[in-house]
Design a protein around this motif. Structure first.
Motif, PDB file in Angstrom:
ATOM      1  N   SER A 488       0.814  -1.208   0.000  1.00 36.18           N
ATOM      2  CA  SER A 488       0.000   0.000   0.000  1.00 36.18           C
ATOM      3  C   SER A 488       0.851   1.263   0.000  1.00 36.18           C
ATOM      4  O   SER A 488       2.036   1.245   0.341  1.00 36.18           O
ATOM      5  N   SER A 489       0.213   2.377  -0.402  1.00 38.13           N
ATOM      6  CA  SER A 489       0.828   3.713  -0.350  1.00 38.13           C
ATOM      7  C   SER A 489       2.121   3.780  -1.143  1.00 38.13           C
ATOM      8  O   SER A 489       3.186   4.119  -0.633  1.00 38.13           O
ATOM      9  N   ASN A 490       2.026   3.409  -2.416  1.00 38.82           N
ATOM     10  CA  ASN A 490       3.113   3.570  -3.361  1.00 38.82           C
ATOM     11  C   ASN A 490       2.552   4.210  -4.628  1.00 38.82           C
ATOM     12  O   ASN A 490       1.465   4.794  -4.608  1.00 38.82           O
ATOM     13  N   PHE A 491       3.294   4.097  -5.737  1.00 37.74           N
ATOM     14  CA  PHE A 491       2.833   4.620  -7.023  1.00 37.74           C
ATOM     15  C   PHE A 491       2.726   3.491  -8.050  1.00 37.74           C
ATOM     16  O   PHE A 491       2.931   3.710  -9.246  1.00 37.74           O
ATOM     17  N   LEU A 492       2.379   2.315  -7.603  1.00 32.75           N
ATOM     18  CA  LEU A 492       2.212   1.178  -8.505  1.00 32.75           C
ATOM     19  C   LEU A 492       0.992   1.396  -9.388  1.00 32.75           C
ATOM     20  O   LEU A 492      -0.033   1.915  -8.940  1.00 32.75           O
ATOM     21  N   GLU A 493       1.081   0.954 -10.633  1.00 34.18           N
ATOM     22  CA  GLU A 493       0.006   1.213 -11.580  1.00 34.18           C
ATOM     23  C   GLU A 493      -0.244  -0.013 -12.438  1.00 34.18           C
ATOM     24  O   GLU A 493       0.342  -1.074 -12.230  1.00 34.18           O
ATOM     25  N   GLY A 494      -1.137   0.159 -13.404  1.00 34.93           N
ATOM     26  CA  GLY A 494      -1.521  -0.947 -14.260  1.00 34.93           C
ATOM     27  C   GLY A 494      -2.599  -1.787 -13.605  1.00 34.93           C
ATOM     28  O   GLY A 494      -3.178  -1.423 -12.574  1.00 34.93           O
ATOM     29  N   LEU A 508      -3.321  -3.474  -1.157  1.00 38.91           N
ATOM     30  CA  LEU A 508      -2.796  -2.743  -2.314  1.00 38.91           C
ATOM     31  C   LEU A 508      -3.377  -1.337  -2.372  1.00 38.91           C
ATOM     32  O   LEU A 508      -3.375  -0.697  -3.430  1.00 38.91           O
ATOM     33  N   SER A 509      -3.845  -0.830  -1.258  1.00 41.79           N
ATOM     34  CA  SER A 509      -4.524   0.460  -1.215  1.00 41.79           C
ATOM     35  C   SER A 509      -3.562   1.606  -1.496  1.00 41.79           C
ATOM     36  O   SER A 509      -2.345   1.474  -1.383  1.00 41.79           O
ATOM     37  N   ASN A 510      -4.145   2.748  -1.858  1.00 41.53           N
ATOM     38  CA  ASN A 510      -3.382   3.985  -2.070  1.00 41.53           C
ATOM     39  C   ASN A 510      -2.285   3.820  -3.119  1.00 41.53           C
ATOM     40  O   ASN A 510      -1.119   4.140  -2.895  1.00 41.53           O
ATOM     41  N   ASN A 511      -2.667   3.283  -4.265  1.00 45.41           N
ATOM     42  CA  ASN A 511      -1.790   3.189  -5.417  1.00 45.41           C
ATOM     43  C   ASN A 511      -2.520   3.757  -6.628  1.00 45.41           C
ATOM     44  O   ASN A 511      -3.472   4.544  -6.478  1.00 45.41           O
ATOM     45  N   LYS A 512      -2.096   3.357  -7.825  1.00 43.73           N
ATOM     46  CA  LYS A 512      -2.716   3.846  -9.056  1.00 43.73           C
ATOM     47  C   LYS A 512      -3.195   2.684  -9.916  1.00 43.73           C
ATOM     48  O   LYS A 512      -3.212   2.770 -11.149  1.00 43.73           O
TER      49      LYS A 512
END
Length: 856
Positions: A488-494, A508-512
């Motif tokens: 959680s709390s990263n900039f992971l995307e897709g 996986l919260s607070n991502n993209k």
């Protein structure tokens, strides 16, 4: 076979019952049927074995009660019925066996009390009644057993106090009363049993250690954990010169650690953790030349400490205290295997001498205020290290890219350290990691491919609260064991890839992340307990496959773009405690099955969606509900009167809402329980706050911004522990219940205000200014309604106008003139200066006259 004297059929896996014909073997002196699978009951004919001296029936599956005919066995000296399924009380005839020396009845389901007649069996040397369901108090007559050497009564339900008569058992060597409900102080008379070598009194409710314990000069083991021991540790404990093991942990002991503890030269284990001891660690502990384990965790020890060299110590555990100063050098600790100094106030740099503890395999120094950095020298000789915890110190790692650690870790705990900006290269050589926590460690990098080579053995992975970028690969084949994942709390995307099928916790919260979650739910473990995908950009319908997660407790899908209705399969998730689907685009009617099928719900948030229809009355079946948020929807109809059934809102709650999730490894046949705390966003005065450590105290109902009609039901006043109530911006009518003032928790937390009801233009009564018809007196203007046709009467109107005109004329008649006319303004302030000077001179003259008058 009537002349047979010796019969041993033990360990033959016999599955039959004991034949009645055994009673004919009247010459039998020795009978051993132990370690079989004998079933049925013990036949009464056993009482006919008049010559029997030793009887072994242990480790079988015998049921029923103990025959009363045992009282006929006058020659019996040894009886072992342990580890069966015997029930009922011990028969009164049992105590007629005057020759009995050893009685073994543990691990059955015997109940009733211990009779006074036990004291008549003065030949007894050994009595074991442990692990049954015996109740009542221990009879004083036990003190008559002056030949008794071993008394084991552990794991029963015995109450009362320890009899003072125990002091008469002068031959007693072993006493075990652990795991009962014994209260009061340990009697002073215990000091009379000078022969005692082992004393076990753990898991009771005992409150005091007597000074006379110092008389037990032969005692080798003193085991008193998990009681309610208070006051201080008696100084006389230093007189127990034979003591080898001292366990006083998990009590309420206060004061200082007595210096006399240093006189116990034979002491091997000193365990005082989880008490309320304060002061310093006495230097005298350095005199304990045989000490192997020192456990003082969870106290209030607060002084600097100096570690005296000790080549026998294997464990030093001082965590969760208030120890200050630098970490000692720990030189001369050649045998040290476990060092735990976490959760203190230690400062300064980590000494490089730590790296010379060649036997060390666990190092915990997390949650201190250490400075400096970690270099290769700190870890150079730690080839045996398997656990490294330096978390929450903000220490940077200063090692070269080519450095290869000398150890293979199983647990790496470096949360809130300075590892970034890249993933540390030295990790790629670790092949045995089971727990990885590098959260909040200033990493702003994509996850390198080699990182996934570390994961086959991992059971817990936490890389949250960093700035990790990029996408995730297919992870279903990356993990071989049950595990928890927190990214959680990263900039992971897709899109969210296919994940391991053995997940217990996933955050996986607070991502993209974007796309649907149909693939995730189709492959996720049926043992998943915690799922948090909130604050992403996920779309589509909530998949039906979510209903296969029958073990799930917590479901966070907050703040995404999910649409459609709630899948019917969700009713299969009967273990759900928390559901947060707020801030999505979900629509349809609120399902009627929520109350009946999800009766364990404690928190449900459907806020800021597009739900319509009425609030179904079945929701009142949620007796455990503490937070109910349906705000910002299109709900209509009335508020159900049955909300008084929300039992949890009438009772005080626990501080937190905590659970354990289980990781079961079928290959290793290993089960591990790990805790987690639920969290939830709760609106308070128009703002959202996240509650976690105090979530259990929050009791909230939010129906605001809907289209509810009708009146506020009187039944809401039954919810005495409600701390937040928001019914604003609806179409509620009639009067606010007068008894709503009984909700004292609303007053305490300042939730009881007009904003709770604003926007309901037809609502009246306190605390609103708009009064209801028949309330008497004049109605005050409703400051929240622009459609209020009620006007103040004519006299009041002119009264307020005259006040306004008086203020305008008085204030601006003076101040306005001074603002506009420079000459008048200059003259005015000159006048004020002259008045100030005149007052000063007049005051000084008068004071001088008074002083002269006093002197004369």
């Amino acid at each position: 076979m009537t002349s047979l004297e010796y019969l041993d059929m033990s360990g033959n896996q016999q599955e039959s019952s004991i034949p009645y014909t055994f009673g004919r073997m009247t010459s039998l002196a020795y009978l051993d049927l132990s370690h079989n699978q004998l079933k049925g009951s013990i036949p009464d004919t056993v009482g006919s074995l008049a010559s029997l001296e030793l009887l072994y029936l242990s480790m079988n599956l015998l049921r029923g009660s103990i025959p009363k005919t045992f009282g006929n066995l006058s020659a019996l000296t040894f009886l072992d019925l342990s580890s069966n399924l015997l029930r009922g009380s011990i028969p009164c005839t049992f105590w007629s066996m005057a020759s009995l020396r050893e009685l073994h009845l543990p691990s059955n389901t015997l109940h009733g009390s211990i009779p006074d007649a036990l004291g008549n069996m003065t030949s007894l040397v050994y009595v074991d009644l442990s692990s049954n369901q015996l109740q009542g108090s221990i009879p004083d007559t036990v003190g008559n057993l002056v030949s008794l050497e071993g008394l084991y009564l552990r794991n029963n339900q015995l109450q009362g106090s320890i009899p003072y008569a125990f002091g008469n058992m002068s031959a007693l060597l072993y006493l075990d009363l652990s795991g009962n409900l014994l209260q009061g102080s340990i009697p002073d008379a215990i000091g009379n049993i000078t022969s005692l070598t082992e004393l076990y009194l753990s898991r009771n409710q005992l409150q005091r250690i007597p000074e006379t314990v110092g008389n037990l000069v032969s005692l080798e083991v003193l085991y008193l954990p998990e009681n309610q021991l208070q006051s201080s540790i008696p100084d006389t404990i230093g007189s127990m010169v034979s003591l080898e093991l001292l366990f006083l942990e998990q009590n309420q002991l206060q004061g200082l650690i007595p210096k006399s503890v240093g006189r116990k030269v034979s002491l091997q284990i000193l365990s005082l953790y989880q008490n309320q001891l304060h002061g310093s660690i006495p230097d005298a502990i350095g005199n304990l030349a045989s000490l192997e384990e020192l456990s003082l965790d969870g106290n209030k020890l607060e002084e600097d400490f100096f570690a005296c060299a000790n080549d026998t110590l294997e464990t030093v555990s001082l965590s969760d205290n208030q120890l200050r100063g630098p970490i000692p050098l720990f030189t001369g600790f050649s045998s040290l295997k476990q060092l735990n100094l976490g959760l203190n106030k230690l400062k300064g740099m980590l000494p490089k001498s730590i790296g010379h503890l060649v036997a060390l395999y666990e190092l915990y120094i997390g949650s201190n205020s250490l400075q400096g950095d970690i270099s290769e020298a700190h870890l150079f000789y730690l080839s045996e290290l398997v656990v490294l915890d330096l978390s929450s110190n903000s220490i940077p790692f200063n090692v070269s890219l080519e450095w290869i650690p000398p150890f293979q870790l199983s647990s790496l705990l470096l949360a809130s350290s300075k590892l970034g900006p890249h993933f540390p290269h030295w990790l790629r050589n670790q092949k045995c990691l089971m727990d990885i926590d590098i959260s909040n460690s200033e990493i702003s990098d994509a996850i390198p491919d080699w990182f996934w080579n570390l994961t086959p053995s991992v059971r817990s992975l936490n890389i949250s609260k960093n700035q990790i970028i990029g996408t995730l690969p297919i992870l279903s084949s990356k993990f071989d064991h049950p595990l928890s994942i927190d990214m959680s709390s990263n900039f992971l995307e897709g899109s969210i890839p296919q994940l391991p099928s053995n997940l217990a916790l996933l955050d996986l919260s607070n991502n993209k992340f974007s796309g649907s979650i149909s693939l995730l739910c189709a492959a996720t473990s049926p043992y998943l307990v915690y799922l948090d995908l909130s604050n992403n950009s996920l779309i589509g319908k909530i998949p039906k496959s979510l209903g296969t997660l029958q073990s799930i407790h917590t479901l966070h899908l907050h703040n995404n773009n999910f649409s459609g209705g709630l899948p019917l399969s969700l009713k299969n998730c009967k273990s759900l405690r928390l559901v947060d689907l707020g801030k999505n685009k979900l629509s349809g009617k609120m399902p009627t099955w929520i109350g009946g099928s999800l009766s364990n719900l404690i928190i449900i948030s459907l806020q800021s969606n597009r739900f319509s229809g009425s609030i179904c009355s079945t929701i009142c079946q949620l007796k455990k509900i503490q937070i109910l948020d349906l705000s910002n929807n299109d709900m209509s109809g009335t508020i159900p009167r049955c909300i008084s059934n929300f039992t949890a809102m009438t009772e005080k709650g626990n501080l937190t809402i905590a659970y354990n999730y289980t990781i079961y490894d079928s290959e290793a046949l290993h089960t591990e329980h790990r805790p987690y705390l639920d969290k939830e966003l709760v609106k308070w005065k128009g703002k959202e706050f996240e509650y976690k450590n105090t979530l259990g105290l929050v009791k909230s109902i939010d129906f605001s911004s809907n289209k509810l009609t009708g009146e506020i039901p009187e039944e809401v006043t039954a919810l005495q522990e409600l701390v937040s109530l928001n019914l604003s911006r609806n179409n509620l009518t009639a009067s606010i219940p007068a008894t709503i003032g009984q909700l004292k928790s609303l007053d305490v937390l300042d939730f009881f205000n007009t904003s709770t009801y604003e926007g309901n233009f037809a609502l009246c009564g306190l605390p609103l200014l708009k009064k209801c018809q028949g309330d008497g007196g004049k109605e005050a203007p409703n400051t929240y309604s622009h459609e209020n046709n009620i006007q103040p009467d004519e006299n009041d109107m002119w009264f307020y106008i005259s006040i306004a005109l008086g203020f305008i004329v008085g204030f601006w008649g003076v101040c306005g003139t001074l603002v506009l006319n420079n000459a008048w303004r200059r003259s005015y302030f000159q006048f004020l200066n002259k008045m100030k000077d005149w007052l000063y001179v007049a005051t000084m003259i008068n004071m001088a006259k008074i002083r002269r008058g006093l002197q004369s």
